[in-house]
Write a protein that holds these residues in place. Structure first.
Motif, mmCIF file in Angstrom:
data_model
loop_
_atom_site.group_PDB
_atom_site.id
_atom_site.type_symbol
_atom_site.label_atom_id
_atom_site.label_comp_id
_atom_site.label_asym_id
_atom_site.label_seq_id
_atom_site.Cartn_x
_atom_site.Cartn_y
_atom_site.Cartn_z
ATOM 1 N N ASP A 145 41.294 46.824 45.287
ATOM 2 C CA ASP A 145 41.261 47.292 46.889
ATOM 3 C C ASP A 145 42.220 45.716 47.653
ATOM 4 O OD1 ASP A 145 39.784 49.534 46.480
ATOM 5 O OD2 ASP A 145 37.957 48.607 46.795
ATOM 6 N N GLY A 146 43.176 45.468 46.854
ATOM 7 C CA GLY A 146 43.984 44.523 47.538
ATOM 8 C C GLY A 146 43.615 43.027 47.179
ATOM 9 N N GLU A 147 42.520 43.005 46.874
ATOM 10 C CA GLU A 147 41.793 41.535 46.661
ATOM 11 C C GLU A 147 42.312 41.095 45.003
ATOM 12 O OE1 GLU A 147 37.867 39.051 46.890
ATOM 13 O OE2 GLU A 147 37.836 41.172 47.357
ATOM 14 N N ASP A 148 42.677 39.992 44.872
ATOM 15 C CA ASP A 148 42.935 39.653 43.666
ATOM 16 C C ASP A 148 41.692 38.857 43.054
ATOM 17 O OD1 ASP A 148 45.497 40.371 43.396
ATOM 18 O OD2 ASP A 148 46.419 38.421 44.401
ATOM 19 N N PHE A 179 44.380 32.110 44.059
ATOM 20 C CA PHE A 179 45.790 32.797 43.874
ATOM 21 C C PHE A 179 46.591 31.909 45.152
ATOM 22 C CE2 PHE A 179 43.315 35.751 41.844
ATOM 23 C CZ PHE A 179 44.117 35.822 40.598
ATOM 24 N N ALA A 180 46.115 31.531 46.024
ATOM 25 C CA ALA A 180 47.049 30.835 47.060
ATOM 26 C C ALA A 180 47.509 29.388 46.699
ATOM 27 C CB ALA A 180 46.091 30.316 48.202
ATOM 28 N N ILE A 194 37.542 44.104 37.132
ATOM 29 C CA ILE A 194 38.213 44.567 35.809
ATOM 30 C C ILE A 194 37.675 46.200 35.806
ATOM 31 C CG2 ILE A 194 38.914 44.650 33.350
ATOM 32 C CD1 ILE A 194 39.334 41.562 33.820
ATOM 33 N N GLU A 195 36.533 46.241 35.531
ATOM 34 C CA GLU A 195 35.892 47.436 35.334
ATOM 35 C C GLU A 195 36.102 48.476 36.277
ATOM 36 O OE1 GLU A 195 31.974 46.230 34.117
ATOM 37 O OE2 GLU A 195 32.321 45.939 32.114
#
Length: 179
Positions: free
Chosen positions: A40-43, A105-106, A75-76
């Motif tokens: 949903d757009g979140e890493d 990730f930033a 991941i699931e």
């Protein structure tokens, strides 16, 4: 006959089993990876040293994550993930993704490819995988991924974990090559 430095641990002595088992496993050097995915757009990402190739036909890998890992849950949900084999100079990335810090990730450079999951720049190799199976075993899950794409950056030295230390090549406790 046991050598002087050899130690046997009996399962009848539970106070020593965990400590001695960890020490015995630490004698096997492993590579250091970061598993990544996007939901949903979140890493999401976590440092993992329990990683291995599984089969060549079809190409599959396996990695283990704690049952409490948010990355495992992600991941699931996503059913896709990447395995980023870190290079010798990327110990800071391994430590970052082993932490509970937000917005990891930033703080790194990464790109996206076919599966739209983060691929860490400078990694020795990356594998983009479709989750085939997740098998629970006590406190961890074994994630099996079919490799759909991969890349290799030849000539880079891998980041390793050996005897409780992160370093280039095989870094033992007396080795000062930690990055």
């Amino acid at each position: 006959m046991m050598g002087l430095a050899e130690r046997r641990t009996s399962y009848r002595d539970p106070t020593r089993v965990e400590r001695d088992f960890r020490r015995a496993c630490a004698e096997f050097p492993t590579g250091v990876t970061v598993l990544t995915t996007t939901v949903d757009g979140e890493d999401h990402g976590s440092t993992v040293n329990a990683f291995s190739s599984l089969t060549v036909d079809p190409p599959q890998v396996l990695a283990c994550l704690s049952n409490t890992s948010r990355t495992r849950t992600a991941i699931e949900q996503a059913n896709v993930f990447a395995v980023n084999l870190l290079a010798g100079g990327q110990a800071d990335i391994a430590k970052l993704f082993a932490s509970k810090e937000d917005d990891k990730f930033a703080r790194i450079r990464y790109r996206r490819a076919g599966l739209d999951v983060p691929l860490i720049e400078g990694a020795v190799a990356t594998f983009e995988c479709r989750l085939v199976e997740s098998v629970e075993s006590y406190s961890h899950a074994i994630l099996i991924g079919e490799v759909l794409d991969f890349s290799i950056r030849s000539g880079r030295e891998p980041l390793t974990f050996f005897r409780g230390r992160i370093g280039r090549g095989i870094a033992g406790p007396d080795d000062s090559r930690e990055n």
